[in-house]
Design an enzyme around this catalytic site. Structure first.
Site, PDB file in Angstrom:
ATOM      1  N   GLN B 121       0.823  -1.206   0.000  1.00 21.86           N
ATOM      2  CA  GLN B 121       0.000   0.000   0.000  1.00 21.86           C
ATOM      3  C   GLN B 121       0.863   1.264   0.000  1.00 21.86           C
ATOM      4  O   GLN B 121       1.585   1.515   0.960  1.00 21.86           O
ATOM      5  CB  GLN B 121      -0.911   0.008   1.234  1.00 21.86           C
ATOM      6  CG  GLN B 121      -1.924   1.123   1.209  1.00 21.86           C
ATOM      7  CD  GLN B 121      -2.783   1.115   2.456  1.00 21.86           C
ATOM      8  OE1 GLN B 121      -2.321   1.371   3.556  1.00 21.86           O
ATOM      9  NE2 GLN B 121      -4.062   0.820   2.288  1.00 21.86           N
ATOM     10  N   SER B 124       0.643   6.397   2.618  1.00 18.79           N
ATOM     11  CA  SER B 124       1.305   7.369   3.503  1.00 18.79           C
ATOM     12  C   SER B 124       2.608   7.878   2.896  1.00 18.79           C
ATOM     13  O   SER B 124       3.283   7.173   2.155  1.00 18.79           O
ATOM     14  CB  SER B 124       1.615   6.723   4.849  1.00 18.79           C
ATOM     15  OG  SER B 124       0.430   6.397   5.511  1.00 18.79           O
ATOM     16  N   SER B 156       4.082  -1.833   4.201  1.00 14.57           N
ATOM     17  CA  SER B 156       4.302  -3.227   4.597  1.00 14.57           C
ATOM     18  C   SER B 156       4.440  -4.112   3.360  1.00 14.57           C
ATOM     19  O   SER B 156       3.784  -3.876   2.356  1.00 14.57           O
ATOM     20  CB  SER B 156       3.123  -3.735   5.437  1.00 14.57           C
ATOM     21  OG  SER B 156       2.948  -2.903   6.551  1.00 14.57           O
ATOM     22  N   GLU B 239     -10.691  -1.426   5.282  1.00 13.19           N
ATOM     23  CA  GLU B 239      -9.624  -1.627   6.254  1.00 13.19           C
ATOM     24  C   GLU B 239     -10.174  -1.543   7.673  1.00 13.19           C
ATOM     25  O   GLU B 239      -9.895  -2.366   8.520  1.00 13.19           O
ATOM     26  CB  GLU B 239      -8.548  -0.563   6.036  1.00 13.19           C
ATOM     27  CG  GLU B 239      -7.349  -0.718   6.941  1.00 13.19           C
ATOM     28  CD  GLU B 239      -6.248   0.267   6.584  1.00 13.19           C
ATOM     29  OE1 GLU B 239      -6.560   1.452   6.373  1.00 13.19           O
ATOM     30  OE2 GLU B 239      -5.095  -0.147   6.532  1.00 13.19           O
ATOM     31  N   GLU B 360      -6.436   9.528  17.236  1.00 14.80           N
ATOM     32  CA  GLU B 360      -6.855  10.933  17.210  1.00 14.80           C
ATOM     33  C   GLU B 360      -7.667  11.213  15.944  1.00 14.80           C
ATOM     34  O   GLU B 360      -8.692  11.903  15.983  1.00 14.80           O
ATOM     35  CB  GLU B 360      -5.620  11.848  17.280  1.00 14.80           C
ATOM     36  CG  GLU B 360      -4.942  11.865  18.647  1.00 14.80           C
ATOM     37  CD  GLU B 360      -4.291  10.537  19.029  1.00 14.80           C
ATOM     38  OE1 GLU B 360      -3.853   9.794  18.120  1.00 14.80           O
ATOM     39  OE2 GLU B 360      -4.245  10.225  20.234  1.00 14.80           O
TER      40      GLU B 360
END
Lengths: 295, 376
Positions: B121, B124, B156, B239, B360
């Protein structure tokens, strides 16, 4: 597996919510808080008429013929409305104590913690309340007596604990709704306080606790497994007590006043924690179960 | 409201149990966590085994309840989890199935199911983690190709992946949530460099991926150009909605083991520890009920899981960390021994409140999208 509300259950829950909104809304709640401290017998009979007490009684015995899951749903709504009175004790007495099912008779019970709610107003007491001494109850809508011997004398039965947990769930819902409503409308520094992350996150955690308690309470109503019921009461107690405290925090200074309803949620939640019996006992039971059933 | 499974569902469970009992003893031993080629081969081999037995598409085509049973039974039996197949089976696959063209589905879905290709993936970035939409990896269009430059992080399985579900900025002028596109990038394309990152647990769980003028065919774009954010939201709802089912089962098992260990070494005599274990028992029971609730609701609404997954993830990630805190108390000095599996799991659990959207960010999602609070 259909672990969600059926259409009938949805209708029952929302119908009961509407009845309570009409009959015991914000104004009536304040009226009761500022009133004489007597139980509203008229309201009690109306609750009998809409089937709160006779809900699980068979139809040929004059009841509604529904099950524990349905009872849990209406007691959740009763908890949300902060409806006062020994509701659970009277409900459990339906079919046993004459007049309980219809709301003609008010039945109270010696709960966990050795406390009796509404003793002076009740017609019948389940359990041994001999020598009960009045307390100055922290909850303005729950007069309390304490029986000699204290909590060691009393272990509430599972259904009593479960329906109490359902009320806690409802009160947690109310605390969450109140916090969110306040956070949406109250402005500080030129914007609603709910836009500030610190406040928003308090509200989010309120909801998370509500949803976790909800599935625990509903599942316990389906399985009636004592371990599920112990889990449900721990999570519902937490959702109600922590929820009311966090809601109070979100309300700021106004939350610390008598005028805001938040303290009513918190105090009722505290009363019900005691009613459910010792928290330690529930935790110990769950711990012990780990050694029996690791799955 | 009921918790009983239908006769068909129970029959599925019984068949699966029987198959697992027959199949698992013949599995090769698990490779070490740092042996990436070994892990790839092991995880793909398991997926192939599932494929041959007719269970490969359980994550996609089975009813949510059937899938729940699959995850419950495989975890209870100690079967391998999706492992290197994670992104392909649980993110990219469902996303392509929902948003891809017929050709794209035909190209990428069968190899995922057969255990032939591994996906990673590329969401990020070093400067855009929680603020995912701030990503800066750009894709310039040249004819029927995109030319991609930038870098990705926390990827990952990057070391052994064949494909990367890659988010790129295809319009630098547009507001940040627009102008993003979702590409399938081959990991062996010239210009792709993978640098493994070592986690605080000591393993190389993920990597940094550098992209230098990497050419990706326009045909590899899933969804419209500049519509990648919407496609991504589909991926992320998968997810958060369904990725943790097996793990809840695993945590319930570990909790029982921790209790038995406490009894064996005398820590059980500490009422404080017993009470915490009891609370965690309530917690994981409720998380399992929440899973069943979400699955039932998902079945009723017919498809893509909703934001309720955020509620689950918030509570689960914290409960998992608390579980290993109690485990450490039960272990005593043994909690400092990296040779103990629970110690490594305790370290790994620290990522749960960060990965897949920090707690958060999840609280913002709950506050804004469920409770309707204003954005800050």
């Amino acid at each position: 597996m259909r672990f969600r509300l059926t259409e009938d259950q949805r209708v029952l829950k929302s119908g009961f919510r509407e009845v309570l909104a009409r009959r015991f809304g914000a104004e009536e709640l304040r009226g009761a808080v500022d009133g004489s401290g007597a139980l509203d017998r008229w309201l009690w009979r109306e609750l009998g008429e809409v089937g709160l007490f006779s809900l699980r009684l068979a139809e040929d015995e004059g009841g509604v013929g529904l099950g524990v899951p349905e009872a849990v749903l209406v007691f959740e709504e009763a908890g949300r409305a902060l409806l006062p009175g020994p509701l659970v004790a009277t409900h459990l007495a339906a079919g046993v104590v004459p007049g309980a099912a219809t709301g003609e008779t008010v039945v109270t019970a010696v709960g966990g913690g050795g406390l009796v709610e509404w003793l002076d107003e009740a017609d019948v007491v389940t359990g041994d309340a001999a020598g009960a001494v009045p307390l100055r109850s922290v909850d303005p809508l729950t007069p309390l007596h304490r029986v000699p011997g204290g909590r060691s004398a009393v272990r509430p039965d599972d259904l009593f604990v479960l329906l109490t947990a359902a009320e806690q769930l409802g009160t947690a819902v109310r605390a969450c709704e109140a916090a969110v409503q306040h956070a949406r409308t109250r402005e500080q520094f030129g914007r609603p306080v709910g836009a500030f992350q610190a406040v928003k996150h308090l509200c989010a955690e309120l909801l998370v606790r509500v949803e976790v308690a909800r599935v625990a309470v509903y599942a316990a109503a389906v399985t009636l497994d004592p371990v599920d019921i112990a889990a449900a009461r721990l999570l519902a107690d937490e959702a109600a007590v922590r929820g009311a405290r966090d809601s109070l925090q979100v309300h700021g200074g106004s939350g610390f006043t008598w005028e805001a309803d938040v303290h009513l949620c918190l105090k009722r939640a505290w009363v019900r924690v005691e009613r459910g019996g010792s928290i330690t006992e529930s935790e110990e039971m769950l711990a012990g179960d780990l050694l029996i059933d690791a799955s | 409201m009921d918790l009983a499974y239908s006769p068909e569902e129970e029959a599925f469970r019984a068949r699966l149990r029987e198959w697992l009992a027959k199949t698992l003893p013949a599995l090769p031993p698990k490779p070490s966590p740092d042996d990436w080629p070994g892990r790839r081969a092991y995880d793909l081999g398991w997926q192939r085994t599932l494929y041959d037995a007719g269970y490969a598409d359980v994550h996609w085509d089975a009813s949510p309840t059937t899938r729940l049973i699959f995850l419950e039974e495989t975890e209870k039996a100690g079967a391998p989890y999706v492992g290197a197949g994670f992104v392909g089976l649980l993110h990219a696959g469902p996303t392509i199935a929902a948003e891809g063209t017929a050709e794209q589905r035909a190209r990428w879905l069968p190899p995922i199911l057969r255990g032939e290709e591994v996906w990673c993936q590329g969401f990020s970035e070093p400067d855009a983690g929680s603020d995912l939409a701030a990503l800066r990896t750009r894709a310039r269009r040249e004819g029927d190709e995109y030319v991609v430059s930038g870098s990705k992080i926390w990827t990952s399985h990057a070391e052994v992946a064949d494909w990367c579900e890659l988010l790129v900025r295809t319009d630098g002028q547009a507001p940040k949530h627009r102008g993003i596109s979702w590409l399938a990038m081959p990991m062996d394309a010239p210009g792709v460099t993978v640098r493994p990152l070592r986690t605080l647990a000591g393993s190389t769980e993920f990597a940094e991926v550098f992209l230098d003028e990497v050419r990706v065919p326009v045909a590899n774009r899933v969804g419209d150009e500049n519509d990648g954010w919407r496609v991504t939201m589909v991926t992320l709802s998968f997810e958060r909605g369904t990725a943790f089912v097996g793990e809840v089962v695993a945590c319930r098992r570990v909790l029982g083991e921790v209790a038995r260990q406490a009894r064996a070494n005398g820590v059980w005599d500490d009422a404080g520890v017993r009470r915490r274990l009891g609370r965690l028992h309530a917690e994981f029971r409720a998380l399992w009920r929440l899973t069943q609730w979400n699955v039932s609701e998902g079945e009723a609404s017919g498809g893509v899981p909703g934001v309720g997954g955020s509620v689950f993830k918030l509570r689960y990630s914290r409960a998992r960390q608390e579980l290993y805190e109690v485990a450490a108390e039960v272990l005593g000095a043994g909690a400092l021994d990296l040779g103990c599996e629970w110690v490594v799991d305790r370290l790994s659990s620290l990522s749960y409140t960060i990965a897949a959207g920090t707690s958060e960010v999840q609280r913002n999602i709950v506050g804004e999208r469920i409770l309707g609070l204003p954005k800050g």
